[in-house]
Design a protein around this motif. Structure first.
Motif, PDB file in Angstrom:
ATOM      1  N   LEU A   2       0.837  -1.191   0.000  1.00 53.71           N
ATOM      2  CA  LEU A   2       0.000   0.000   0.000  1.00 53.71           C
ATOM      3  C   LEU A   2       0.879   1.251   0.000  1.00 53.71           C
ATOM      4  CD1 LEU A   2      -2.772   1.472   0.416  1.00 53.71           C
ATOM      5  CD2 LEU A   2      -2.278   1.320   2.874  1.00 53.71           C
ATOM      6  N   VAL A   3       0.536   2.176  -0.865  1.00 49.82           N
ATOM      7  CA  VAL A   3       1.148   3.501  -0.851  1.00 49.82           C
ATOM      8  C   VAL A   3       0.217   4.472  -0.132  1.00 49.82           C
ATOM      9  CG1 VAL A   3       1.999   5.420  -2.235  1.00 49.82           C
ATOM     10  CG2 VAL A   3       2.388   3.054  -2.994  1.00 49.82           C
ATOM     11  N   ALA A   4      -1.021   4.552  -0.617  1.00 50.39           N
ATOM     12  CA  ALA A   4      -2.001   5.444  -0.004  1.00 50.39           C
ATOM     13  C   ALA A   4      -3.392   5.058  -0.471  1.00 50.39           C
ATOM     14  CB  ALA A   4      -1.710   6.904  -0.356  1.00 50.39           C
ATOM     15  N   GLU A   5      -4.388   5.355   0.354  1.00 49.39           N
ATOM     16  CA  GLU A   5      -5.768   5.104  -0.020  1.00 49.39           C
ATOM     17  C   GLU A   5      -6.650   6.206   0.535  1.00 49.39           C
ATOM     18  OE1 GLU A   5      -6.642   1.222   1.524  1.00 49.39           O
ATOM     19  OE2 GLU A   5      -6.431   1.852   3.612  1.00 49.39           O
ATOM     20  N   ILE A   6      -7.808   6.390  -0.106  1.00 44.76           N
ATOM     21  CA  ILE A   6      -8.697   7.480   0.291  1.00 44.76           C
ATOM     22  C   ILE A   6     -10.143   7.027   0.125  1.00 44.76           C
ATOM     23  CG2 ILE A   6      -8.529   8.494  -2.044  1.00 44.76           C
ATOM     24  CD1 ILE A   6      -8.819  11.257  -0.687  1.00 44.76           C
ATOM     25  N   THR A   7     -10.965   7.302   1.122  1.00 48.55           N
ATOM     26  CA  THR A   7     -12.378   6.945   1.054  1.00 48.55           C
ATOM     27  C   THR A   7     -13.146   7.996   0.255  1.00 48.55           C
ATOM     28  OG1 THR A   7     -13.028   8.181   3.022  1.00 48.55           O
ATOM     29  CG2 THR A   7     -12.168   5.949   3.363  1.00 48.55           C
ATOM     30  N   ASN A   8     -14.405   7.708  -0.026  1.00 52.16           N
ATOM     31  CA  ASN A   8     -15.198   8.677  -0.790  1.00 52.16           C
ATOM     32  C   ASN A   8     -15.583   9.888   0.050  1.00 52.16           C
ATOM     33  OD1 ASN A   8     -17.141   7.469   0.766  1.00 52.16           O
ATOM     34  ND2 ASN A   8     -18.176   6.453  -0.944  1.00 52.16           N
TER      35      ASN A   8
END
Length: 121
Positions: free
Chosen positions: A47-53
Motif C-alpha cells: 500500500l502507498v495510499a488510499e482514500i475513502t469517498n
C-alpha cells in the motif's frame, strides 16, 4: 466491467516530484475506496495510499510526509502527488478501486495495469 487507467509515471531524479492520475470508467454505481499500491520485482505489492469517498486517507509508513493522495468523486479520479522522491520509490504503481457496479452488486476490487516510476540517484 470497471476500467482503471493510470497516467503520470516516468523517470525522475532523486528529490524530484511526480503526479500520478487514475480515472475509473465503465458501469459504476459507487466507488468506496480508491488507492495506490506499488510493487517491485520479487516483492509483494504494498500500500502507498488510499482514500475513502468522504476523504479519509491512509498512507504507507515509507511515504508519509512526502506523498499526498486526493480524489475527485465527480470525475471518478484519484491522484497521487509524490514529492522528495528517492530511488527506493522506484516501482510499478497500481491504481485500485473498491467499487459496486450496480446497487445490487457486492463491492469488489479493481486494478489498473500499472505505471512505472523510476527514480535515479
Amino acid at each position: 466491467q470497471v476500467h482503471l487507467v493510470e497516467s503520470g509515471g516516468g523517470l525522475v531524479q532523486a528529490g524530484g516530484s511526480l503526479r500520478l492520475s487514475c480515472t475509473a470508467s465503465g458501469l459504476i454505481f459507487r466507488i468506496d475506496l480508491m488507492g495506490w499500491y506499488r510493487q517491485v520485482p520479487g516483492k509483494q505489492r504494498e500500500l502507498v495510499a488510499e482514500i475513502t469517498n468522504s476523504g479519509e486517507t491512509n498512507y504507507g509508513d515509507s511515504v508519509k510526509g512526502r506523498f499526498t493522495i486526493s480524489r475527485d468523486n465527480a470525475k471518478r479520479a484519484v491522484y497521487l502527488e509524490m514529492n522528495n522522491l528517492a530511488p527506493e520509490d522506484t516501482a510499478v504503481y497500481y491504481c485500485s478501486a473498491k467499487a459496486l457496479r450496480t446497487i445490487m452488486s457486492s463491492s469488489r476490487d479493481y486494478w489498473g495495469q500499472g505505471t512505472q516510476v523510476t527514480v535515479s540517484s
